[in-house]
Design an enzyme around this catalytic site. Structure first.
Site, PDB file in Angstrom:
ATOM      1  N   ASP A   1       0.728   5.177   1.746  1.00 30.76           N
ATOM      2  CA  ASP A   1       0.012   5.700   2.915  1.00 30.76           C
ATOM      3  C   ASP A   1      -0.738   6.967   2.336  1.00 30.76           C
ATOM      4  O   ASP A   1      -0.280   7.770   1.543  1.00 30.76           O
ATOM      5  CB  ASP A   1       1.133   6.287   4.099  1.00 30.76           C
TER       6      ASP A   1
ATOM      7  N   HIS B   1       0.623  -1.188   0.007  1.00 25.38           N
ATOM      8  CA  HIS B   1      -0.008   0.127  -0.022  1.00 25.38           C
ATOM      9  C   HIS B   1       0.947   1.179   0.189  1.00 25.38           C
ATOM     10  O   HIS B   1       2.103   1.183   0.423  1.00 25.38           O
ATOM     11  CB  HIS B   1      -0.904  -0.161   1.279  1.00 25.38           C
TER      12      HIS B   1
ATOM     13  N   HIS C   1       4.955   0.057  -0.001  1.00 25.04           N
ATOM     14  CA  HIS C   1       5.452  -0.791   0.844  1.00 25.04           C
ATOM     15  C   HIS C   1       4.590  -1.733   1.470  1.00 25.04           C
ATOM     16  O   HIS C   1       3.538  -1.521   1.403  1.00 25.04           O
ATOM     17  CB  HIS C   1       6.025   0.147   1.864  1.00 25.04           C
TER      18      HIS C   1
ATOM     19  N   ARG D   1       7.155  -9.043  15.935  1.00 22.58           N
ATOM     20  CA  ARG D   1       7.492  -7.699  15.468  1.00 22.58           C
ATOM     21  C   ARG D   1       6.442  -6.678  15.777  1.00 22.58           C
ATOM     22  O   ARG D   1       5.018  -6.811  15.631  1.00 22.58           O
ATOM     23  CB  ARG D   1       7.933  -7.588  14.108  1.00 22.58           C
TER      24      ARG D   1
HETATM   25  O1  LIG Z   1       4.959  -2.385  10.077  1.00 19.49           O
HETATM   26  C1  LIG Z   1       5.754  -1.640   9.147  1.00 19.49           C
HETATM   27  O2  LIG Z   1       6.968  -1.740   8.949  1.00 19.49           O
HETATM   28  C2  LIG Z   1       4.920  -1.005   8.023  1.00 19.49           C
HETATM   29  C3  LIG Z   1       3.565  -0.402   8.781  1.00 19.49           C
HETATM   30  C4  LIG Z   1       2.811   0.572   7.786  1.00 19.49           C
HETATM   31  O3  LIG Z   1       3.203   0.508   6.430  1.00 19.49           O
HETATM   32  C5  LIG Z   1       1.435   1.081   8.085  1.00 19.49           C
HETATM   33  O4  LIG Z   1       1.174   1.189   9.160  1.00 19.49           O
HETATM   34  O5  LIG Z   1       1.023   1.914   7.220  1.00 19.49           O
HETATM   35 FE   LIG Z   2       2.098   1.899   5.592  1.00 21.24          FE
END
Ligand SMILES: O=C(O)CCC(=O)C(=O)O
Ligand SMILES: [Fe+2]
Length: 355
Positions: free
Chosen positions: A234, A232, A290, A300
């Site tokens: 942001d 996605h 990403h 994680r």
């Molecule tokens: O957890 C991650 O590394 C990415 C989180 C992410 O892309 C988001 O919360 O939009």
């Molecule tokens: Fe994100």
């Protein structure tokens, strides 16, 4: 799943579940085998990191920051920053509180579940409805004070959690402003003059469109077939992400090149260019595609701060970036309009406002 569905939206828009039977995260404890509902078929297409320039790591205390930031935003739409001024003890504290939350038993977390019309609380990743498979993750969204939900989780013992989350948002907001200023000045723009929508945020009139998102990716029995957070972009102006010291985040520079891991650097924050920065920069800065993968050893967690302008502020390509050779690529939109476009057009939201 539609494998062409690449650039998807993210955080604060409302969506209707495509799989209504799954409106809350799985209880990830003691799941011996990946359920079919969570088994993805996409190959993970890792990149050979040695064939690619790595994602830039920019030391904000060094000279030449502006040039480096511009290069990173033009080429990658993402970079890591060190010497950003956020104390390591606050980063440790935020990670500790995030782990404390997600380590609660499933039935406790459900006491703080995000309501169907709400934006805050515990739940599935917001992008879930756009995929037929479910993600191996859970999230907790905060806007301002998290006390309403935190008091459900810990009736007697939520003060420290709230204090840390609120302090962190203040720090992230200030750092976001600083990063926006660096990004715009790297294009020859001074944000005071050029970016009217930016002013109310700086004065603190409207913080309601900034969201702190806590993400949790539990240990997974079959990480090769699971997806922590699907690809996605942001929707924000920019996102600041703290990922601790466990790998999982990947970015895509261009479709052909595969996925590049963003390896954790101690104390660093990841900066993602969001869709709104993509619009104001008239496409000069790319909002980065990403995703997050999972693993079978470590739980994680990550903390993402989405920085957005006031809901009704108009966002459009900045005048100084437009001339005969560079016509405006996008029509003006408010953040509210854009989130609507995102929830409707999903990965095609930017295209949907293209002139
Ligand atoms: O957890 C991650 O590394 C990415 C989180 C992410 O892309 C988001 O919360 O939009
Ligand atoms: Fe994100």
């Amino acid at each position: 799943m539609n494998p062409t569905m690449n650039s998807i939206s993210s955080e604060t828009f409302k969506t209707t579940p495509s799989h209504p039977e799954h409106t809350i995260p799985l209880d990830f404890t003691n799941v011996p085998k990946l359920p079919d509902s969570h088994a993805w078929t996409l190959p993970h297409q890792p990149i050979d990191p040695f064939t690619q320039e790595p994602l830039p790591i920019i030391d904000l205390a060094k000279p030449d920051v502006s040039k480096l930031v511009r290069h990173a935003c033009e080429e990658w739409g993402a970079f890591q920053i060190t010497n950003h001024g956020i104390p390591i003890c606050l980063l440790n504290e935020i990670e500790y509180q995030t782990r404390r939350l997600f380590s609660l038993p499933a039935e406790s977390k459900l006491l703080a579940v995000r309501s169907p019309e709400g934006f805050t609380g515990y739940g599935l990743a917001r992008i879930s409805p756009f995929f037929s498979k479910l993600m191996w993750s859970e999230g907790f969204s905060i806007i301002g004070s998290p006390v309403e939900h935190a008091s459900q989780l810990w009736p007697e013992d939520h003060a420290k959690f709230c204090e840390v989350m609120e302090q962190f948002q203040e720090e992230m907001k200030a750092l976001s402003e600083k990063m926006v200023a660096i990004m715009l000045s790297s294009l020859g723009l001074t944000h005071e003059e050029d970016v009217k929508w930016f002013e109310p945020m700086k004065e603190g009139c409207d913080q309601s469109t900034c969201v702190l998102q806590l993400n949790s990716y539990p240990v997974c029995p079959d990480p090769g077939r699971a997806m922590g957070l699907a690809p996605h972009t942001d929707s924000s102006v920019l996102t600041l992400l703290y990922q601790g010291n466990i790998s999982g985040l990947q970015v895509q520079r261009d479709d052909a090149a595969g996925w590049m891991p963003v390896e954790p650097v101690e104390g660093a924050l990841v900066v993602n260019v969001g869709d709104l920065m993509h619009i104001v920069s008239n496409g000069r800065f790319k909002s980065v595609l990403h995703r997050a993968l999972v693993n079978n050893e470590h739980h994680r967690v990550s903390t993402a701060y989405f920085y957005g302008p006031p809901r009704d502020a108009k966002v459009s390509p900045l005048r100084k970036l437009i001339d005969r050779d560079h016509p405006p690529l996008y029509r003006p939109v408010t953040w509210k309009d854009y989130l609507e476009a995102k929830s409707k057009h999903f990965s095609k939201a930017l295209e949907s406002i293209r002139l």
